[in-house]
Design a protein around this motif. Structure first.
Motif, PDB file in Angstrom:
ATOM      1  N   THR A   1     -52.136  25.996  -2.470  1.00 27.55           N
ATOM      2  CA  THR A   1     -52.534  26.443  -3.799  1.00 27.55           C
ATOM      3  C   THR A   1     -51.456  26.111  -4.830  1.00 27.55           C
ATOM      4  O   THR A   1     -51.766  25.681  -5.949  1.00 27.55           O
ATOM      5  CB  THR A   1     -52.800  27.964  -3.786  1.00 27.55           C
ATOM      6  OG1 THR A   1     -53.778  28.245  -2.785  1.00 27.55           O
ATOM      7  CG2 THR A   1     -53.293  28.448  -5.122  1.00 27.55           C
ATOM      8  N   ALA A   2     -50.199  26.273  -4.469  1.00 27.81           N
ATOM      9  CA  ALA A   2     -49.114  25.933  -5.385  1.00 27.81           C
ATOM     10  C   ALA A   2     -49.117  24.440  -5.704  1.00 27.81           C
ATOM     11  O   ALA A   2     -48.945  24.036  -6.862  1.00 27.81           O
ATOM     12  CB  ALA A   2     -47.774  26.340  -4.775  1.00 27.81           C
ATOM     13  N   MET A   3     -49.338  23.599  -4.696  1.00 31.32           N
ATOM     14  CA  MET A   3     -49.378  22.150  -4.942  1.00 31.32           C
ATOM     15  C   MET A   3     -50.575  21.769  -5.801  1.00 31.32           C
ATOM     16  O   MET A   3     -50.464  20.908  -6.676  1.00 31.32           O
ATOM     17  CB  MET A   3     -49.400  21.390  -3.615  1.00 31.32           C
ATOM     18  CG  MET A   3     -48.057  21.385  -2.925  1.00 31.32           C
ATOM     19  SD  MET A   3     -47.961  20.272  -1.534  1.00 31.32           S
ATOM     20  CE  MET A   3     -49.132  20.970  -0.412  1.00 31.32           C
ATOM     21  N   LEU A   4     -51.716  22.407  -5.560  1.00 33.02           N
ATOM     22  CA  LEU A   4     -52.897  22.128  -6.385  1.00 33.02           C
ATOM     23  C   LEU A   4     -52.632  22.503  -7.837  1.00 33.02           C
ATOM     24  O   LEU A   4     -53.007  21.762  -8.756  1.00 33.02           O
ATOM     25  CB  LEU A   4     -54.104  22.904  -5.875  1.00 33.02           C
ATOM     26  CG  LEU A   4     -54.787  22.319  -4.660  1.00 33.02           C
ATOM     27  CD1 LEU A   4     -55.858  23.269  -4.164  1.00 33.02           C
ATOM     28  CD2 LEU A   4     -55.380  20.970  -4.983  1.00 33.02           C
ATOM     29  N   PHE A   5     -51.990  23.635  -8.053  1.00 35.64           N
ATOM     30  CA  PHE A   5     -51.680  24.042  -9.413  1.00 35.64           C
ATOM     31  C   PHE A   5     -50.788  23.010 -10.086  1.00 35.64           C
ATOM     32  O   PHE A   5     -51.023  22.618 -11.230  1.00 35.64           O
ATOM     33  CB  PHE A   5     -50.997  25.411  -9.425  1.00 35.64           C
ATOM     34  CG  PHE A   5     -50.466  25.777 -10.767  1.00 35.64           C
ATOM     35  CD1 PHE A   5     -51.322  26.196 -11.767  1.00 35.64           C
ATOM     36  CD2 PHE A   5     -49.112  25.677 -11.058  1.00 35.64           C
ATOM     37  CE1 PHE A   5     -50.847  26.525 -13.029  1.00 35.64           C
ATOM     38  CE2 PHE A   5     -48.618  25.997 -12.300  1.00 35.64           C
ATOM     39  CZ  PHE A   5     -49.498  26.423 -13.285  1.00 35.64           C
ATOM     40  N   ILE A   6     -49.754  22.557  -9.385  1.00 35.99           N
ATOM     41  CA  ILE A   6     -48.837  21.573  -9.967  1.00 35.99           C
ATOM     42  C   ILE A   6     -49.563  20.278 -10.280  1.00 35.99           C
ATOM     43  O   ILE A   6     -49.405  19.700 -11.362  1.00 35.99           O
ATOM     44  CB  ILE A   6     -47.650  21.332  -9.012  1.00 35.99           C
ATOM     45  CG1 ILE A   6     -46.770  22.574  -8.985  1.00 35.99           C
ATOM     46  CG2 ILE A   6     -46.844  20.121  -9.446  1.00 35.99           C
ATOM     47  CD1 ILE A   6     -45.723  22.554  -7.911  1.00 35.99           C
ATOM     48  N   ILE A   7     -50.388  19.809  -9.352  1.00 34.84           N
ATOM     49  CA  ILE A   7     -51.098  18.541  -9.559  1.00 34.84           C
ATOM     50  C   ILE A   7     -52.024  18.630 -10.766  1.00 34.84           C
ATOM     51  O   ILE A   7     -51.983  17.777 -11.655  1.00 34.84           O
ATOM     52  CB  ILE A   7     -51.876  18.153  -8.291  1.00 34.84           C
ATOM     53  CG1 ILE A   7     -50.899  17.734  -7.196  1.00 34.84           C
ATOM     54  CG2 ILE A   7     -52.862  17.037  -8.577  1.00 34.84           C
ATOM     55  CD1 ILE A   7     -51.536  17.578  -5.842  1.00 34.84           C
ATOM     56  N   PHE A   8     -52.860  19.662 -10.820  1.00 32.63           N
ATOM     57  CA  PHE A   8     -53.808  19.763 -11.924  1.00 32.63           C
ATOM     58  C   PHE A   8     -53.107  20.094 -13.237  1.00 32.63           C
ATOM     59  O   PHE A   8     -53.541  19.668 -14.307  1.00 32.63           O
ATOM     60  CB  PHE A   8     -54.907  20.779 -11.619  1.00 32.63           C
ATOM     61  CG  PHE A   8     -55.912  20.268 -10.630  1.00 32.63           C
ATOM     62  CD1 PHE A   8     -56.703  19.184 -10.950  1.00 32.63           C
ATOM     63  CD2 PHE A   8     -56.045  20.843  -9.386  1.00 32.63           C
ATOM     64  CE1 PHE A   8     -57.621  18.689 -10.048  1.00 32.63           C
ATOM     65  CE2 PHE A   8     -56.971  20.356  -8.476  1.00 32.63           C
ATOM     66  CZ  PHE A   8     -57.753  19.273  -8.812  1.00 32.63           C
ATOM     67  N   ASP A   9     -52.014  20.831 -13.184  1.00 31.25           N
ATOM     68  CA  ASP A   9     -51.261  21.131 -14.393  1.00 31.25           C
ATOM     69  C   ASP A   9     -50.656  19.865 -14.978  1.00 31.25           C
ATOM     70  O   ASP A   9     -50.721  19.633 -16.183  1.00 31.25           O
ATOM     71  CB  ASP A   9     -50.177  22.151 -14.071  1.00 31.25           C
ATOM     72  CG  ASP A   9     -49.527  22.713 -15.310  1.00 31.25           C
ATOM     73  OD1 ASP A   9     -50.262  23.023 -16.257  1.00 31.25           O
ATOM     74  OD2 ASP A   9     -48.289  22.830 -15.330  1.00 31.25           O
TER      75      ASP A   9
ATOM     76  N   VAL B   1     -60.245  13.560 -12.530  1.00 29.40           N
ATOM     77  CA  VAL B   1     -59.792  14.940 -12.342  1.00 29.40           C
ATOM     78  C   VAL B   1     -60.953  15.820 -11.876  1.00 29.40           C
ATOM     79  O   VAL B   1     -60.790  16.664 -10.998  1.00 29.40           O
ATOM     80  CB  VAL B   1     -59.157  15.484 -13.643  1.00 29.40           C
ATOM     81  CG1 VAL B   1     -58.875  16.972 -13.549  1.00 29.40           C
ATOM     82  CG2 VAL B   1     -57.880  14.732 -13.956  1.00 29.40           C
ATOM     83  N   SER B   2     -62.128  15.592 -12.425  1.00 36.65           N
ATOM     84  CA  SER B   2     -63.298  16.382 -12.031  1.00 36.65           C
ATOM     85  C   SER B   2     -63.694  16.115 -10.586  1.00 36.65           C
ATOM     86  O   SER B   2     -64.083  17.037  -9.865  1.00 36.65           O
ATOM     87  CB  SER B   2     -64.474  16.089 -12.958  1.00 36.65           C
ATOM     88  OG  SER B   2     -64.138  16.408 -14.278  1.00 36.65           O
ATOM     89  N   VAL B   3     -63.598  14.869 -10.157  1.00 34.42           N
ATOM     90  CA  VAL B   3     -63.916  14.536  -8.759  1.00 34.42           C
ATOM     91  C   VAL B   3     -62.929  15.222  -7.821  1.00 34.42           C
ATOM     92  O   VAL B   3     -63.323  15.793  -6.795  1.00 34.42           O
ATOM     93  CB  VAL B   3     -63.926  13.005  -8.550  1.00 34.42           C
ATOM     94  CG1 VAL B   3     -63.945  12.650  -7.081  1.00 34.42           C
ATOM     95  CG2 VAL B   3     -65.117  12.386  -9.253  1.00 34.42           C
ATOM     96  N   ALA B   4     -61.642  15.187  -8.168  1.00 30.64           N
ATOM     97  CA  ALA B   4     -60.641  15.852  -7.335  1.00 30.64           C
ATOM     98  C   ALA B   4     -60.865  17.365  -7.312  1.00 30.64           C
ATOM     99  O   ALA B   4     -60.753  18.000  -6.256  1.00 30.64           O
ATOM    100  CB  ALA B   4     -59.244  15.531  -7.849  1.00 30.64           C
ATOM    101  N   TYR B   5     -61.209  17.926  -8.450  1.00 25.51           N
ATOM    102  CA  TYR B   5     -61.482  19.364  -8.521  1.00 25.51           C
ATOM    103  C   TYR B   5     -62.698  19.733  -7.672  1.00 25.51           C
ATOM    104  O   TYR B   5     -62.670  20.703  -6.910  1.00 25.51           O
ATOM    105  CB  TYR B   5     -61.685  19.765  -9.974  1.00 25.51           C
ATOM    106  CG  TYR B   5     -61.971  21.226 -10.184  1.00 25.51           C
ATOM    107  CD1 TYR B   5     -60.975  22.173  -9.996  1.00 25.51           C
ATOM    108  CD2 TYR B   5     -63.228  21.676 -10.562  1.00 25.51           C
ATOM    109  CE1 TYR B   5     -61.223  23.519 -10.181  1.00 25.51           C
ATOM    110  CE2 TYR B   5     -63.489  23.006 -10.747  1.00 25.51           C
ATOM    111  CZ  TYR B   5     -62.480  23.928 -10.558  1.00 25.51           C
ATOM    112  OH  TYR B   5     -62.735  25.254 -10.734  1.00 25.51           O
ATOM    113  N   ALA B   6     -63.770  18.959  -7.785  1.00 24.06           N
ATOM    114  CA  ALA B   6     -64.978  19.228  -6.995  1.00 24.06           C
ATOM    115  C   ALA B   6     -64.693  19.089  -5.500  1.00 24.06           C
ATOM    116  O   ALA B   6     -65.186  19.883  -4.685  1.00 24.06           O
ATOM    117  CB  ALA B   6     -66.099  18.273  -7.424  1.00 24.06           C
ATOM    118  N   TYR B   7     -63.905  18.106  -5.131  1.00 28.53           N
ATOM    119  CA  TYR B   7     -63.546  17.910  -3.723  1.00 28.53           C
ATOM    120  C   TYR B   7     -62.788  19.121  -3.184  1.00 28.53           C
ATOM    121  O   TYR B   7     -63.101  19.622  -2.099  1.00 28.53           O
ATOM    122  CB  TYR B   7     -62.711  16.640  -3.586  1.00 28.53           C
ATOM    123  CG  TYR B   7     -62.183  16.419  -2.202  1.00 28.53           C
ATOM    124  CD1 TYR B   7     -63.003  15.927  -1.187  1.00 28.53           C
ATOM    125  CD2 TYR B   7     -60.856  16.701  -1.896  1.00 28.53           C
ATOM    126  CE1 TYR B   7     -62.510  15.725   0.086  1.00 28.53           C
ATOM    127  CE2 TYR B   7     -60.363  16.502  -0.633  1.00 28.53           C
ATOM    128  CZ  TYR B   7     -61.193  16.016   0.366  1.00 28.53           C
ATOM    129  OH  TYR B   7     -60.706  15.818   1.624  1.00 28.53           O
TER     130      TYR B   7
END
Length: 126
Positions: free
Chosen positions: A71-79, A110-116
């Protein structure tokens, strides 16, 4: 005059300021060492020799679930991805159709990565 000279001068001034500040702090700073200051800082938790084992009653050795780090890595990536929207918004009128198409492609990625991640359950905290 070369166009890179001001940038190089600014970089040299910044590096000199950093080196000078560290040298000056070491030279005139207080030197009152004690046992607590020489120990490793473990986020307020007393370091113990058995911290890796995580035995019973050992708060320093508690293990975090892998979901926490994901979750921390996802936050950093999307941020970081969203930070790229600010320069585009500032120069939106100067970029024209190419800028609009590039940003549409970026938001699609970004939307594709988020949906995945959503479909894989990476955003649910169980």
């Amino acid at each position: 005059m070369n166009i890179e000279v001001p940038t190089l001068v600014l970089g040299a001034v910044a590096a000199a300021f950093g080196v000078f500040s560290i040298f000056l702090a070491a030279l005139i700073g207080p030197k009152r060492y004690n046992r607590a200051k020489l120990e490793a800082y473990e986020c307020g938790i007393e370091p113990t020799p058995h911290a890796v084992s995580g035995g019973p009653g050992n708060a320093a050795g508690q293990r975090f679930p892998v979901k926490y780090y994901l979750t921390a890595m996802l936050f950093i990536i999307f941020d970081i991805e969203i930070v790229f929207l600010y320069p585009w918004a500032v120069h939106f009128d100067a970029l024209g159709v190419f800028g609009l198409a590039a940003m549409a492609l970026f938001i699609f990625n970004v939307s594709v990565a988020y949906a995945y991640e959503w479909r894989r359950g990476g955003l649910s905290w169980d």
